[in-house]
Motif scaffolding. Structure first.
Motif, mmCIF file in Angstrom:
data_model
loop_
_atom_site.group_PDB
_atom_site.id
_atom_site.type_symbol
_atom_site.label_atom_id
_atom_site.label_comp_id
_atom_site.label_asym_id
_atom_site.label_seq_id
_atom_site.Cartn_x
_atom_site.Cartn_y
_atom_site.Cartn_z
ATOM 1 N N ALA A 150 1.274 -0.972 0.108
ATOM 2 C CA ALA A 150 -0.042 -0.097 0.229
ATOM 3 C C ALA A 150 1.001 0.973 0.158
ATOM 4 C CB ALA A 150 -0.515 0.463 1.545
ATOM 5 N N TYR A 151 0.560 2.063 -0.882
ATOM 6 C CA TYR A 151 1.246 3.506 -0.897
ATOM 7 C C TYR A 151 -0.066 4.102 0.026
ATOM 8 C CZ TYR A 151 4.535 2.063 -4.027
ATOM 9 O OH TYR A 151 5.646 1.024 -4.629
ATOM 10 N N VAL A 152 0.703 4.919 0.949
ATOM 11 C CA VAL A 152 -0.199 5.772 2.048
ATOM 12 C C VAL A 152 -0.037 7.511 1.810
ATOM 13 C CG1 VAL A 152 -1.309 6.356 4.479
ATOM 14 C CG2 VAL A 152 -1.273 3.160 2.881
ATOM 15 N N ASN A 153 -1.165 7.786 2.071
ATOM 16 C CA ASN A 153 -0.323 9.482 2.007
ATOM 17 C C ASN A 153 -0.889 9.980 3.454
ATOM 18 O OD1 ASN A 153 0.345 10.558 -0.636
ATOM 19 N ND2 ASN A 153 -0.805 9.746 -1.588
ATOM 20 N N VAL A 154 -0.108 11.143 3.586
ATOM 21 C CA VAL A 154 -0.927 11.090 4.814
ATOM 22 C C VAL A 154 -0.340 13.187 5.212
ATOM 23 C CG1 VAL A 154 0.294 10.907 7.763
ATOM 24 C CG2 VAL A 154 0.502 8.920 5.948
ATOM 25 N N ARG A 155 -1.564 13.006 5.751
ATOM 26 C CA ARG A 155 -0.964 15.048 5.741
ATOM 27 C C ARG A 155 -1.397 15.150 7.488
ATOM 28 N NH1 ARG A 155 -5.385 18.690 6.207
ATOM 29 N NH2 ARG A 155 -7.328 17.249 5.767
ATOM 30 N N LEU A 156 -0.262 16.041 8.310
ATOM 31 C CA LEU A 156 -0.103 16.146 9.197
ATOM 32 C C LEU A 156 -1.098 17.532 9.501
ATOM 33 C CD1 LEU A 156 3.248 15.438 10.005
ATOM 34 C CD2 LEU A 156 2.015 13.634 9.520
ATOM 35 N N ASP A 157 -1.438 17.508 11.080
ATOM 36 C CA ASP A 157 -1.500 19.201 11.667
ATOM 37 C C ASP A 157 -1.067 20.105 11.621
ATOM 38 O OD1 ASP A 157 -2.855 21.063 13.087
ATOM 39 O OD2 ASP A 157 -2.811 19.450 15.019
ATOM 40 N N LYS A 158 -0.800 21.072 11.326
ATOM 41 C CA LYS A 158 0.535 21.934 11.041
ATOM 42 C C LYS A 158 -0.159 23.376 12.030
ATOM 43 C CE LYS A 158 0.679 20.580 6.282
ATOM 44 N NZ LYS A 158 -0.509 20.329 6.038
ATOM 45 N N ARG A 159 -0.412 22.892 12.650
ATOM 46 C CA ARG A 159 -1.063 24.290 13.382
ATOM 47 C C ARG A 159 0.455 24.686 14.276
ATOM 48 N NH1 ARG A 159 -5.045 22.156 17.790
ATOM 49 N NH2 ARG A 159 -4.158 20.680 17.333
#
Length: 163
Positions: free
Chosen positions: A70-79
Motif C-alpha cells: 500500500a502507498y499511504v499519503n499522510v497529512r499532519l496537523d500543522k497548527r
C-alpha cells in the motif's frame, strides 16, 4: 560532505555491485580492467565516502507472507506551535514513530496537499487495517490518510541510473 568525483571505472564498479553486491573483487577487477588492489581501493573509497551505503539481501515479500503493498499519503496537523510529548513538534513525533513501525518500509516527505508518502508492506487487508487503526490514525499529528493499493508490480529495482 562534498560529492566525490566518479569516473567511468567507478561507475562500472557501481553498476556491477548494484547488480550483485556479492561479486568478488577479483571478478570486478577483471570486468573493469584493473588489478585487484586498485579495484579494492576504489571500492573502499566509494564505501568510505558514502556512495555505497551498505550491502543487503533483497527479500521477496510474497514468500515471507507480506503480499499486500500500500502507498499511504499522510497529512499532519500543522497548527502553529503544536507540540506533543517532551516539547517535540507533531512532525518530529511522527518522524520518530515512522522509524518504529516495521510495516513502513519507506517514508518520504512530500510537496503538495499531503505531507508524507508511506510505502507499507503487510500480510493482508486485516494486517493493513490493524496498522492504520492502531498505529497511524492514533498518532496525535495525523489528520488525514489516503491509501492506494498496488495491484501489480511492473518494475521494482534498487539500482540507480548511474550512467
Amino acid at each position: 560532505m562534498a560529492d566525490i568525483e566518479l569516473d567511468a571505472v567507478d561507475r562500472r564498479i557501481l553498476a556491477i555491485l548494484q547488480h550483485n553486491g556479492r561479486t568478488p573483487n577479483q571478478e570486478i577487477a577483471e570486468r573493469v580492467n584493473l588489478s585487484p588492489s586498485p579495484c579494492l581501493r576504489r571500492i573502499r573509497r566509494l564505501e568510505e565516502s558514502g556512495v555505497i551505503r551498505g550491502y543487503v539481501a533483497l527479500l521477496d515479500p510474497h514468500k515471507l507472507g507480506l503480499g499486500l503493498l500500500a502507498y499511504v499519503n499522510v497529512r499532519l496537523d500543522k497548527r502553529a506551535g503544536a507540540t506533543g510529548f517532551a516539547g517535540a513538534t507533531h512532525a518530529e513525533q511522527f518522524r520518530a514513530a515512522v522509524q518504529a513501525w516495521p510495516e513502513v518500509v519507506a517514508c518520504h516527505a512530500m510537496t503538495g496537499e499531503m505531507d508524507y508518502l508511506l510505502r507499507v508492506q503487510v500480510a493482508d487487508m486485516a494486517h493493513f487495517s490493524r496498522f492504520v487503526q492502531e498505529q497511524l490514525l492514533r498518532h496525535p499529528s495525523v489528520v488525514d490518510v489516503k491509501t492506494s493499493f498496488a495491484l501489480e508490480s511492473l518494475k521494482e529495482t534498487t539500482a540507480l541510473p548511474i550512467g
